[in-house]
Write an enzyme that holds these catalytic residues in place. Structure first.
Site, mmCIF file in Angstrom:
data_model
loop_
_atom_site.group_PDB
_atom_site.id
_atom_site.type_symbol
_atom_site.label_atom_id
_atom_site.label_comp_id
_atom_site.label_asym_id
_atom_site.label_seq_id
_atom_site.Cartn_x
_atom_site.Cartn_y
_atom_site.Cartn_z
ATOM 1 N N LEU A 1 6.698 3.025 1.593
ATOM 2 C CA LEU A 1 7.614 1.886 1.671
ATOM 3 C C LEU A 1 8.726 2.120 2.689
ATOM 4 O O LEU A 1 9.296 3.202 2.775
ATOM 5 C CB LEU A 1 8.220 1.622 0.293
ATOM 6 C CG LEU A 1 7.216 1.347 -0.830
ATOM 7 C CD1 LEU A 1 7.947 1.084 -2.140
ATOM 8 C CD2 LEU A 1 6.282 0.188 -0.491
ATOM 9 N N HIS A 2 9.015 1.074 3.469
ATOM 10 C CA HIS A 2 10.122 1.099 4.428
ATOM 11 C C HIS A 2 11.008 -0.110 4.151
ATOM 12 O O HIS A 2 10.752 -0.889 3.218
ATOM 13 C CB HIS A 2 9.582 1.124 5.865
ATOM 14 C CG HIS A 2 8.549 0.075 6.127
ATOM 15 N ND1 HIS A 2 8.843 -1.271 6.106
ATOM 16 C CD2 HIS A 2 7.220 0.163 6.385
ATOM 17 C CE1 HIS A 2 7.757 -1.967 6.370
ATOM 18 N NE2 HIS A 2 6.741 -1.114 6.527
ATOM 19 N N MET B 1 0.847 -1.201 0.000
ATOM 20 C CA MET B 1 0.000 0.000 0.000
ATOM 21 C C MET B 1 0.883 1.252 0.000
ATOM 22 O O MET B 1 0.443 2.343 0.355
ATOM 23 C CB MET B 1 -0.931 -0.002 1.220
ATOM 24 C CG MET B 1 -1.890 -1.197 1.200
ATOM 25 S SD MET B 1 -3.428 -0.905 2.077
ATOM 26 C CE MET B 1 -2.836 -0.531 3.703
ATOM 27 N N GLY B 2 2.162 1.097 -0.355
ATOM 28 C CA GLY B 2 3.060 2.248 -0.420
ATOM 29 C C GLY B 2 3.577 2.643 0.951
ATOM 30 O O GLY B 2 3.521 1.864 1.903
ATOM 31 N N GLY C 1 11.214 -2.889 5.464
ATOM 32 C CA GLY C 1 10.505 -4.176 5.459
ATOM 33 C C GLY C 1 10.001 -4.497 4.055
ATOM 34 O O GLY C 1 10.239 -5.590 3.519
ATOM 35 N N HIS C 2 9.348 -3.516 3.406
ATOM 36 C CA HIS C 2 8.877 -3.731 2.034
ATOM 37 C C HIS C 2 10.062 -4.006 1.099
ATOM 38 O O HIS C 2 9.988 -4.864 0.227
ATOM 39 C CB HIS C 2 8.181 -2.474 1.498
ATOM 40 C CG HIS C 2 6.914 -2.110 2.196
ATOM 41 N ND1 HIS C 2 6.785 -0.982 2.961
ATOM 42 C CD2 HIS C 2 5.705 -2.718 2.228
ATOM 43 C CE1 HIS C 2 5.556 -0.899 3.427
ATOM 44 N NE2 HIS C 2 4.878 -1.932 3.017
ATOM 45 N N SER D 1 4.367 1.022 8.128
ATOM 46 C CA SER D 1 4.089 2.379 7.618
ATOM 47 C C SER D 1 3.393 3.195 8.694
ATOM 48 O O SER D 1 3.479 4.422 8.711
ATOM 49 C CB SER D 1 3.206 2.305 6.373
ATOM 50 O OG SER D 1 3.795 1.440 5.434
ATOM 51 N N GLN E 1 -2.634 -12.236 7.757
ATOM 52 C CA GLN E 1 -2.831 -11.974 6.332
ATOM 53 C C GLN E 1 -2.122 -13.044 5.495
ATOM 54 O O GLN E 1 -2.685 -13.572 4.529
ATOM 55 C CB GLN E 1 -2.289 -10.582 6.008
ATOM 56 C CG GLN E 1 -2.176 -10.298 4.525
ATOM 57 C CD GLN E 1 -1.836 -8.850 4.235
ATOM 58 O OE1 GLN E 1 -2.691 -7.999 4.280
ATOM 59 N NE2 GLN E 1 -0.586 -8.557 3.909
HETATM 60 O O1 PAF Z 1 -0.059 -5.844 3.408
HETATM 61 C C1 PAF Z 1 -0.512 -4.901 2.718
HETATM 62 O O2 PAF Z 1 0.139 -3.871 2.526
HETATM 63 C C2 PAF Z 1 -1.907 -5.006 2.129
HETATM 64 O O3 PAF Z 1 -2.777 -5.632 2.993
HETATM 65 C C3 PAF Z 1 -1.923 -5.679 0.733
HETATM 66 C C4 PAF Z 1 -1.481 -7.127 0.804
HETATM 67 C C5 PAF Z 1 -1.025 -4.912 -0.223
HETATM 68 C C6 PAF Z 1 -3.352 -5.658 0.170
HETATM 69 O O4 PAF Z 1 -3.829 -4.364 0.037
#
Ligand code: PAF
Length: 284
Positions: free
Chosen positions: A32-33, A29-30, A35-36, A189, A156
């Site tokens: 970004l840190h 979802m942007g 971790g991403h 985030s 998730q």
């Molecule tokens: O983990 C996330 O950032 C969100 O839940 C995802 C998987 C991008 C879905 O919107």
């Protein structure tokens, strides 16, 4: 790096890059840190030299509840694109408008009815339906061979594995371990919302989970949740949403450790309006 703002642009890109496999997706979802970015690095290892990495940046409205932070959610797109560029991402799909993803009269969504009953699903009842729906859409749109998700969002991750299994989606799910700040706080985030006082207290979550895991490993299962609760409550700004010990696969609460079955201790804690989550594995 190609930046794709519409579904039509993405479909053209898919056609032009069809042979460059494996294609590995990093959905985000942007904001970004590191971790991403560690997920992008995992994606690169999986994609190798011939494959491609696609990152999506989309603040998905359907996974936010009515009183949550959809409008306030940070959207630093230019900085995010720069980070993707420097981590070898081949294409970013960042839809310019929600209507690229959702028809205004959309009437079909995906619901999950077992793994989402506890933990975050209990306090955010529509959240995982929104996540499943958007992840299925992103898989359909980007056509990946594999996709990488972080273990910080452990529930998730389990639900997406189930989504792929139950809908026969041909996508391999890869888990990335949680990346932490030097004081142990899991990168998120949402950490950017914390006041300096809350930020100083937030590492208590990881400390409490670590103590509890050690307590369980010493055979004192019954004491562990009380210990996490007491430790977190020692931080004046912390308000516990939940602490649960669950089976790592079914996500159902457990009352003792069955030998050989991995478990997870998970917590969600509010600091003011900011809700942070974290989890730790326990195994014999
Ligand atoms: O983990 C996330 O950032 C969100 O839940 C995802 C998987 C991008 C879905 O919107």
């Amino acid at each position: 790096m190609d930046v794709l703002k519409t579904v039509a642009e993405l479909r053209d890109w898919n056609r032009a890059n069809g042979g460059n496999r494996p294609r590995v997706l990093v959905p985000t979802m942007g904001a970004l840190h590191d971790g991403h970015l560690s997920l992008c690095d995992i994606a690169r290892k999986k994609a190798g030299m011939t494959g491609t990495i696609v990152t999506t940046i989309f603040v998905n409205p359907t996974q936010f509840g009515p009183n949550e932070d959809l409008d306030a959610y940070p959207r630093p797109l230019e900085a995010d694109l720069e980070k993707c560029r420097s981590h070898g991402v081949d294409a970013v799909f960042a839809p310019s408008d929600n209507s690229e993803i959702y028809a205004s009269d959309a009437s079909i969504s995906i619901s999950e009815t077992s793994l989402s009953n506890h933990l975050c699903g209990a306090s955010r009842p529509t959240h995982f339906s929104g996540v499943c729906t958007v992840v299925a859409k992103l898989f359909n749109l980007t056509q990946p061979d594999a996709a990488v998700f972080g273990e910080k969002d452990f529930q998730q991750l389990a639900i997406i594995r189930r989504l792929v299994r139950d809908l026969n989606l041909p996508v391999e799910i890869i888990a990335g371990t949680t990346v932490r700040e030097s004081d142990g706080l899991a990168m998120s985030s949402r950490n950017a919302y914390l006041s300096p006082q809350a930020r100083a207290q937030a590492p208590i979550i990881r400390q409490a989970l670590g103590h509890a895991a050690a307590t369980i490993q010493q055979g004192k299962f019954d004491e562990s949740i009380g210990l996490v609760r007491k430790t977190i409550e020692s931080a004046p700004l912390a308000k516990i949403d939940y602490i649960e010990i669950v089976d790592a696969e079914t996500l159902q609460p457990i009352s003792n450790l069955e030998s050989g079955r991995p478990a997870r201790i998970a917590a969600a804690v509010f600091f003011g309006k900011t809700r942070l989550i974290d989890n730790i594995g326990v195994e014999f």
